[in-house]
Enzyme design. Structure first.
Site, short mmCIF file in Angstrom:
data_model
loop_
_atom_site.label_atom_id
_atom_site.label_comp_id
_atom_site.label_asym_id
_atom_site.label_seq_id
_atom_site.Cartn_x
_atom_site.Cartn_y
_atom_site.Cartn_z
CD GLU A 84 58.99 26.07 36.31
OE1 GLU A 84 58.15 25.51 36.21
OE2 GLU A 84 59.27 26.47 37.31
CD GLU A 112 61.01 31.67 40.10
OE1 GLU A 112 60.76 30.95 40.91
OE2 GLU A 112 60.34 32.04 39.24
#
Ligand code: GLA
Length: 376
Positions: free
Chosen positions: A158, A263
């Protein structure tokens, strides 16, 4: 003839693993074995074999695992001179024992990293060299310990913001833009045989995709070897559209990297925000209207979820040559983080197996996407 009376997947060798107690069904890992690995993120109960029916699902359905939390900085390296390897060791042993591809997650992130990492004893921010040394030592120690055992690492998680610019994290502010390059170098140095990944959420949105593409392109031009870009895949019922997902996979593949979905889950609950960011710090107050299915999922929503999963997997199957892995963030609905995010204590239904470990209609819909390919 016997084979005429068997379903197609029997002759395709897909009955090798069947669901405990259920009628024979192909398993996820077998159904997609010619396309990509299929995995789940595990918590300590699960990889210690104490998760009841989830444990049989894990070993029959999946051929790769990710650690939900135990390899995050705060868990594995809570104090400057203290590493806590017990849980991570058990995670890796579980994967080895079950012959699974073991993923490491996540070396450099702005969340779940203790404040001491960025500060000196007077609580002032440290300088670039100090933080680089801390990053180096952490990566060398953690990646080094599992050299040859963990097959691939989420090196940076991220780093790009919603606007496509680099996120103003302490890593960026203290070290500068090359913190990402350095993290990849240190990880490669610690285990030259491991695959290295960049992991991101919402890269299906064009601004973030453009920023992430620019980052990957730059890293590759600097000689960094990136095996795959991870799309986290925390999706909703209507975001992202299959077309945007397909475009995203193709855009990264065109850079010469594989794409993994790292995910995956699909949130069916009403959202208190219009944001598509899987930003773990988001938190909203509990309200009954945001928790409508405490007594079970209505059939219509169950069906809609199955269709949604079918749409997502149709894209993955179509783009399989560009993909290496699809990992779910959890095993059953009971153990999903979405029961507590972005509102605590909800009853969520984002995965393929229900709270009793039974396959949901979404499971059958996903398996059908593999069958559709096998029948072509
Ligand atoms: C992010 C992280 C994961 C996990 C999820 C929420 O996507 O990469 O490690 O924390 O949020 O559970």
């Amino acid at each position: 003839m016997l084979s005429d009376s068997l379903p197609w997947f029997a002759s395709a060798g897909l009955l090798a693993g069947t669901l405990a107690g259920a009628h024979a069904q192909p398993t996820l890992k077998d159904a997609f074995k010619d396309s990509f690995l299929v995995g789940a993120a595990l918590n300590p109960e699960q990889f210690s074999g104490k998760a009841g029916c989830e444990n049989s699902l894990i070993v029959t359905q999946f051929n790769t695992i990710s650690p939900e939390n135990v390899l995050k900085w705060g868990r594995v390296h809570p104090e400057p001179d203290q590493y806590n390897f017990g849980p991570a060791d058990r995670y890796v042993e579980f994967g080895q024992k079950n012959h699974m591809f073991i993923v490491g997650h996540a070396l450099v992130w702005h969340h779940q990293t203790p404040p001491w990492v960025f500060r000196d004893e007077e609580r002032n921010l440290v300088d670039r060299d100090t933080l680089l040394k801390r990053m180096h030592d952490h990566i060398a120690t953690v990646v080094g310990r599992y050299k040859g055992k963990i097959g691939g690492w989420d090196v940076v998680n991220e780093a790009v913001d919603e606007d496509g610019k680099l996120r103003q994290s302490p890593w960026l502010k203290i070290i500068g833009e090359d913190y990402i390059l350095k993290a990849f170098h240190y990880a490669h140095e610690a285990d030259p045989g491991a695959e290295l990944y960049y992991n991101e959420y919402s890269a299906e949105n064009w601004r973030k995709r453009a920023g992430t593409i620019a980052l990957i392109r730059k890293l590759r031009s600097q000689g960094v070897s990136i095996a795959a870009v991870g799309l986290q895949g925390h999706y909703t019922m209507d975001w992202p559209k299959p077309r945007a997902l397909d475009k995203t996979i193709k855009a990264f593949a065109a850079l010469g990297v594989k794409v993994s979905v790292t995910e995956l889950d699909v949130d069916v609950l009403p959202s208190p925000t219009s944001s598509q960011a899987a930003e773990v710090s988001l938190s909203f107050a509990r309200q009954p209207k945001f928790n409508p299915y405490t007594n079970g999922l209505p059939v219509s929503v169950e069906r809609a979820l199955a269709e949604r999963y079918a749409g997502l997997f149709a894209v993955f199957v179509k783009d399989r040559e560009m993909m290496s892995r699809v990992t779910f963030w959890g095993v059953t609905d009971a153990s999903s983080w979405l029961n507590n995010w972005p509102i605590r204590g909800r009853t969520s239904y984002p995965l393929l197996f229900d709270r009793d470990c039974s396959p949901k209609p979404a499971f059958d819909a996903v398996i059908k996407t593999a069958m559709a390919r096998a029948c072509k």
